[in-house]
Design a protein around this motif. Sequence first.
Motif, PDB file in Angstrom:
ATOM      1  N   ILE A 150      -1.231   9.430   9.915  1.00 10.32           N
ATOM      2  CA  ILE A 150      -1.342  10.875  10.085  1.00 10.32           C
ATOM      3  C   ILE A 150      -2.821  11.230  10.062  1.00 10.32           C
ATOM      4  CG2 ILE A 150      -0.739  13.128   9.131  1.00 10.32           C
ATOM      5  CD1 ILE A 150       1.764  11.913   8.005  1.00 10.32           C
ATOM      6  N   PRO A 151      -3.434  11.467  11.210  1.00 10.13           N
ATOM      7  CA  PRO A 151      -4.879  11.639  11.283  1.00 10.13           C
ATOM      8  C   PRO A 151      -5.422  12.704  10.344  1.00 10.13           C
ATOM      9  CG  PRO A 151      -3.937  11.417  13.477  1.00 10.13           C
ATOM     10  CD  PRO A 151      -2.795  11.545  12.526  1.00 10.13           C
ATOM     11  N   SER A 152      -4.648  13.785  10.100  1.00  7.15           N
ATOM     12  CA  SER A 152      -5.151  14.854   9.260  1.00  7.15           C
ATOM     13  C   SER A 152      -5.270  14.424   7.803  1.00  7.15           C
ATOM     14  CB  SER A 152      -4.227  16.076   9.358  1.00  7.15           C
ATOM     15  OG  SER A 152      -2.923  15.748   8.896  1.00  7.15           O
ATOM     16  N   HIS A 153      -4.624  13.324   7.443  1.00  6.76           N
ATOM     17  CA  HIS A 153      -4.654  12.848   6.066  1.00  6.76           C
ATOM     18  C   HIS A 153      -5.770  11.837   5.826  1.00  6.76           C
ATOM     19  CE1 HIS A 153      -0.217  13.899   4.880  1.00  6.76           C
ATOM     20  NE2 HIS A 153      -0.914  14.935   5.287  1.00  6.76           N
ATOM     21  N   CYS A 154      -6.159  11.084   6.834  1.00  9.69           N
ATOM     22  CA  CYS A 154      -7.064   9.947   6.638  1.00  9.69           C
ATOM     23  C   CYS A 154      -8.221   9.973   7.627  1.00  9.69           C
ATOM     24  CB  CYS A 154      -6.304   8.640   6.820  1.00  9.69           C
ATOM     25  SG  CYS A 154      -5.027   8.350   5.582  1.00  9.69           S
ATOM     26  N   ASP A 165       0.264   8.153  -1.177  1.00 14.80           N
ATOM     27  CA  ASP A 165      -0.630   9.225  -0.736  1.00 14.80           C
ATOM     28  C   ASP A 165      -2.085   8.776  -0.757  1.00 14.80           C
ATOM     29  OD1 ASP A 165      -1.073  11.745   0.349  1.00 14.80           O
ATOM     30  OD2 ASP A 165      -1.391  12.680  -1.611  1.00 14.80           O
ATOM     31  N   PHE A 166      -2.309   7.536  -0.267  1.00 11.64           N
ATOM     32  CA  PHE A 166      -3.650   6.996  -0.105  1.00 11.64           C
ATOM     33  C   PHE A 166      -3.813   6.475   1.320  1.00 11.64           C
ATOM     34  CE2 PHE A 166      -4.038   7.049  -4.694  1.00 11.64           C
ATOM     35  CZ  PHE A 166      -5.421   7.156  -4.912  1.00 11.64           C
ATOM     36  N   CYS A 167      -5.077   6.271   1.696  1.00 16.30           N
ATOM     37  CA  CYS A 167      -5.425   5.755   3.013  1.00 16.30           C
ATOM     38  C   CYS A 167      -5.916   4.316   2.876  1.00 16.30           C
ATOM     39  CB  CYS A 167      -6.517   6.606   3.650  1.00 16.30           C
ATOM     40  SG  CYS A 167      -6.094   8.357   3.823  1.00 16.30           S
ATOM     41  N   TYR A 168      -5.573   3.465   3.865  1.00 19.59           N
ATOM     42  CA  TYR A 168      -5.900   2.048   3.810  1.00 19.59           C
ATOM     43  C   TYR A 168      -6.478   1.599   5.156  1.00 19.59           C
ATOM     44  CZ  TYR A 168      -2.638   2.305  -0.131  1.00 19.59           C
ATOM     45  OH  TYR A 168      -1.990   2.667  -1.282  1.00 19.59           O
ATOM     46  N   LYS A 169      -7.376   0.632   5.082  1.00 17.42           N
ATOM     47  CA  LYS A 169      -7.953   0.066   6.305  1.00 17.42           C
ATOM     48  C   LYS A 169      -8.079  -1.441   6.137  1.00 17.42           C
ATOM     49  CE  LYS A 169     -11.826   0.687   9.560  1.00 17.42           C
ATOM     50  NZ  LYS A 169     -13.067   1.463   9.818  1.00 17.42           N
TER      51      LYS A 169
END
Length: 296
Positions: A150-154, A165-169
């Motif tokens: 979801i681009p708006s989140h991350c 509710d975290f972003c990962y790469k």
Amino acid sequence: MKLLLFLLFSTFSRTISQQCSAGQIAYSSLCLQFIRTPLDFHSAESICSGFSGHLVSIHNSIDNRNVASQAQQFTDGAFWVGAKAIAQDVTNPLNWYWTDGTTFDYQNYQAGQPTSQGSTSCMQVLPGTVCRLPANSPHKPRQPAPTPTIPSHCPSGYTWFSETDFCYKNFVRSTNFNDARSSCQADGGELASIHSQVENDFLVQFTKTGLTVKDNNWNDQVWIGYVYQNQKWQWTDGTNSTFVNWGDGEPNDMQKEWWTVLVADPHESKNSEATKWNNVGQIDERAFVCKRAVLH
């Protein structure tokens, strides 16, 4: 651009069906491996080369039909093949090359392709045909990720996981723990901490190649941020150690193995480690996962 899967090939001098590992498909003198990890072209080729192969090359209509047919067992979207342009004039076949070094001697473009889109053009296959799209094309195939991005989140390049509710790469780059951590910090995050089985399983799916690692090669795993210091194991992001997922017999060799990897792919010689953690020394690993807070 990140495509859904890519292909690994290796050549063997003996009977090919006896040489291909589980999960691979024997074809002619090759083993084909379909990998579902979303990667850009260069990362996909890097993973293949790490297993003594390359992104697949296609040299005739039979190859084209058979490779596309096999791929449809795994996806109805596009996937990388090993062709890359070296000049802006993509209509000239002399400006294309295969990463395996074979001759660029076959073309089967979709109507209207190829079109000149700069010097970073790579090639992908769609069901039934071969077409060329630039590396930064907006086209994206269907991706069966556990949770959609979801681009708006991350931030760009990160994937949001709703359960945490975290972003990962996922960075596919051979490096040691210190350099991996520095890269995460420079990108606004930290090496990933893991606090539940759900988060662990998500990161396994997020980082695995789909290959079985041979000869107990522990350089083919994924750095996470669990370290042994001050006489205890702790996360580099400062969060509490509320969940552990050590493999059988781990951690061990505590005189020097103070860092931790996620075993995303099974090992032939130690299958019990798969999806779990292993403590290792300060060696180079194939990838690392960064974790950062959401933007909202």
